[in-house]
Design a protein around this motif. Sequence first.
Motif, short mmCIF file in Angstrom:
data_model
loop_
_atom_site.label_atom_id
_atom_site.label_comp_id
_atom_site.label_asym_id
_atom_site.label_seq_id
_atom_site.Cartn_x
_atom_site.Cartn_y
_atom_site.Cartn_z
N ALA A 108 9.57 -1.87 -3.43
CA ALA A 108 8.58 -2.95 -3.57
C ALA A 108 7.33 -2.64 -2.77
O ALA A 108 7.39 -1.97 -1.73
CB ALA A 108 9.20 -4.27 -3.11
N ALA A 109 6.20 -3.14 -3.25
CA ALA A 109 4.92 -2.96 -2.57
C ALA A 109 4.16 -4.28 -2.53
O ALA A 109 4.08 -4.98 -3.53
CB ALA A 109 4.08 -1.91 -3.30
N GLY A 110 3.64 -4.59 -1.37
CA GLY A 110 2.78 -5.76 -1.18
C GLY A 110 1.50 -5.30 -0.50
O GLY A 110 1.46 -4.22 0.11
N PHE A 111 0.46 -6.13 -0.58
CA PHE A 111 -0.86 -5.68 -0.13
C PHE A 111 -1.56 -6.73 0.72
O PHE A 111 -1.67 -7.89 0.33
CB PHE A 111 -1.73 -5.34 -1.33
CG PHE A 111 -1.05 -4.39 -2.28
CD1 PHE A 111 -0.91 -3.05 -1.96
CD2 PHE A 111 -0.51 -4.85 -3.47
CE1 PHE A 111 -0.27 -2.18 -2.82
CE2 PHE A 111 0.14 -3.99 -4.34
CZ PHE A 111 0.26 -2.65 -4.01
N VAL A 142 -2.69 -10.88 0.39
CA VAL A 142 -3.50 -11.46 1.46
C VAL A 142 -4.84 -10.73 1.44
O VAL A 142 -4.89 -9.52 1.64
CB VAL A 142 -2.82 -11.31 2.84
CG1 VAL A 142 -3.69 -11.92 3.92
CG2 VAL A 142 -1.43 -11.95 2.83
N ALA A 143 -5.90 -11.47 1.17
CA ALA A 143 -7.26 -10.93 1.16
C ALA A 143 -8.02 -11.52 2.33
O ALA A 143 -8.11 -12.74 2.47
CB ALA A 143 -7.96 -11.27 -0.16
N LEU A 144 -8.55 -10.66 3.17
CA LEU A 144 -9.19 -11.07 4.42
C LEU A 144 -10.68 -10.70 4.40
O LEU A 144 -11.04 -9.57 4.71
CB LEU A 144 -8.50 -10.38 5.60
CG LEU A 144 -6.98 -10.59 5.69
CD1 LEU A 144 -6.36 -9.61 6.68
CD2 LEU A 144 -6.66 -12.03 6.05
N PRO A 145 -11.55 -11.64 4.04
CA PRO A 145 -12.99 -11.36 4.05
C PRO A 145 -13.52 -11.24 5.49
O PRO A 145 -13.11 -11.98 6.38
CB PRO A 145 -13.61 -12.58 3.38
CG PRO A 145 -12.49 -13.30 2.71
CD PRO A 145 -11.26 -12.96 3.49
N PHE A 146 -14.42 -10.30 5.70
CA PHE A 146 -15.02 -10.14 7.02
C PHE A 146 -15.65 -11.45 7.51
O PHE A 146 -15.54 -11.78 8.68
CB PHE A 146 -16.11 -9.05 6.99
CG PHE A 146 -15.59 -7.66 7.02
CD1 PHE A 146 -14.52 -7.30 7.82
CD2 PHE A 146 -16.18 -6.69 6.24
CE1 PHE A 146 -14.04 -6.00 7.85
CE2 PHE A 146 -15.72 -5.37 6.26
CZ PHE A 146 -14.65 -5.03 7.06
N ALA A 147 -16.30 -12.19 6.61
CA ALA A 147 -17.06 -13.38 7.00
C ALA A 147 -16.19 -14.48 7.59
O ALA A 147 -16.65 -15.24 8.44
CB ALA A 147 -17.83 -13.92 5.79
N ALA A 160 -5.43 -20.07 9.07
CA ALA A 160 -4.16 -20.68 8.67
C ALA A 160 -3.83 -20.31 7.23
O ALA A 160 -2.66 -20.07 6.88
CB ALA A 160 -4.23 -22.20 8.84
N THR A 161 -4.83 -20.23 6.37
CA THR A 161 -4.60 -19.84 4.97
C THR A 161 -4.08 -18.41 4.89
O THR A 161 -3.15 -18.13 4.12
CB THR A 161 -5.90 -19.98 4.15
OG1 THR A 161 -6.33 -21.35 4.21
CG2 THR A 161 -5.70 -19.56 2.71
N ALA A 162 -4.65 -17.50 5.67
CA ALA A 162 -4.18 -16.12 5.69
C ALA A 162 -2.72 -16.07 6.13
O ALA A 162 -1.90 -15.33 5.56
CB ALA A 162 -5.05 -15.26 6.59
N GLU A 163 -2.37 -16.85 7.14
CA GLU A 163 -0.99 -16.87 7.63
C GLU A 163 -0.04 -17.41 6.57
O GLU A 163 1.05 -16.86 6.37
CB GLU A 163 -0.91 -17.69 8.92
CG GLU A 163 -1.59 -16.99 10.07
CD GLU A 163 -1.57 -17.77 11.38
OE1 GLU A 163 -1.31 -18.99 11.35
OE2 GLU A 163 -1.84 -17.13 12.41
N GLU A 164 -0.44 -18.45 5.87
CA GLU A 164 0.39 -19.00 4.79
C GLU A 164 0.58 -17.97 3.67
O GLU A 164 1.68 -17.79 3.15
CB GLU A 164 -0.24 -20.28 4.22
CG GLU A 164 -0.22 -21.46 5.18
CD GLU A 164 -1.11 -22.61 4.73
OE1 GLU A 164 -1.58 -22.61 3.55
OE2 GLU A 164 -1.36 -23.50 5.55
N ASN A 165 -0.51 -17.30 3.30
CA ASN A 165 -0.43 -16.29 2.24
C ASN A 165 0.46 -15.12 2.66
O ASN A 165 1.21 -14.59 1.84
CB ASN A 165 -1.83 -15.78 1.88
CG ASN A 165 -2.67 -16.83 1.18
OD1 ASN A 165 -2.15 -17.80 0.64
ND2 ASN A 165 -3.97 -16.63 1.19
N LEU A 166 0.38 -14.74 3.93
CA LEU A 166 1.23 -13.65 4.41
C LEU A 166 2.70 -14.05 4.37
O LEU A 166 3.56 -13.24 4.01
CB LEU A 166 0.82 -13.23 5.83
CG LEU A 166 1.65 -12.09 6.42
CD1 LEU A 166 1.62 -10.84 5.55
CD2 LEU A 166 1.17 -11.78 7.84
N ASP A 167 3.01 -15.28 4.72
CA ASP A 167 4.40 -15.74 4.66
C ASP A 167 4.97 -15.61 3.25
O ASP A 167 6.11 -15.16 3.07
CB ASP A 167 4.51 -17.19 5.14
CG ASP A 167 4.33 -17.33 6.65
OD1 ASP A 167 4.39 -16.30 7.37
OD2 ASP A 167 4.11 -18.46 7.10
#
Length: 185
Positions: A108-111, A142-147, A160-167
């Motif tokens: 499996a691969a995740g990004f 999980v997409a992390l914009p610089f801004a 918090a959204t990034a953390e939820e998406n990572l979970d």
Amino acid sequence: MVKIAVVVGSTRPGRRSKQVADWVLERAAAKGGAEYELLDVADYKLPLLDEPMPPSMGNYQHEHTKTWARAVAEFDGYIFVTAEYNHSVPGALKNALDFLYAEWNNKAAGFVSYGSAGGVRAVENLRLISGELQMADVRAQVALPFATEFEGFTTFTPSATAEENLDVLIEQIVAWSTALETIRH
């Protein structure tokens, strides 16, 4: 229990991928469900692909390739942490992927990506590459914009959204890595 690598996909000086990968590793370990380990492409110092035979033949000639192959083969799944360079993946990550074949198969691969647009175009490329390498990519990303996720473009501060998406990504990568176990063995 399945073993998941958090792959640090950039080798660039001043790279942000190590900060992001450390966050992924810490959060994954706290969540459990698998064993997690960092796999940093920079540690292997791979030259530009220099194997005389195609990787699909599995006839590796160089010790650096054999070392990389042993490291990659240990895992049942991968969470790739990638920057976006010119609408694609870092050259070092593409090169590291291209060195091997069977070691990636049926895993499996995740990004987790970052960049001015969150690195989504790099992930589009990685999904194509992982399909050719017979990896099953999970839907969550999980997409992390610089801004919004980096202070001054340098210090990673996940929302918090990034953390939820990572979970969600972690849950999917564990489920798919486990499900693919029967195909691998």
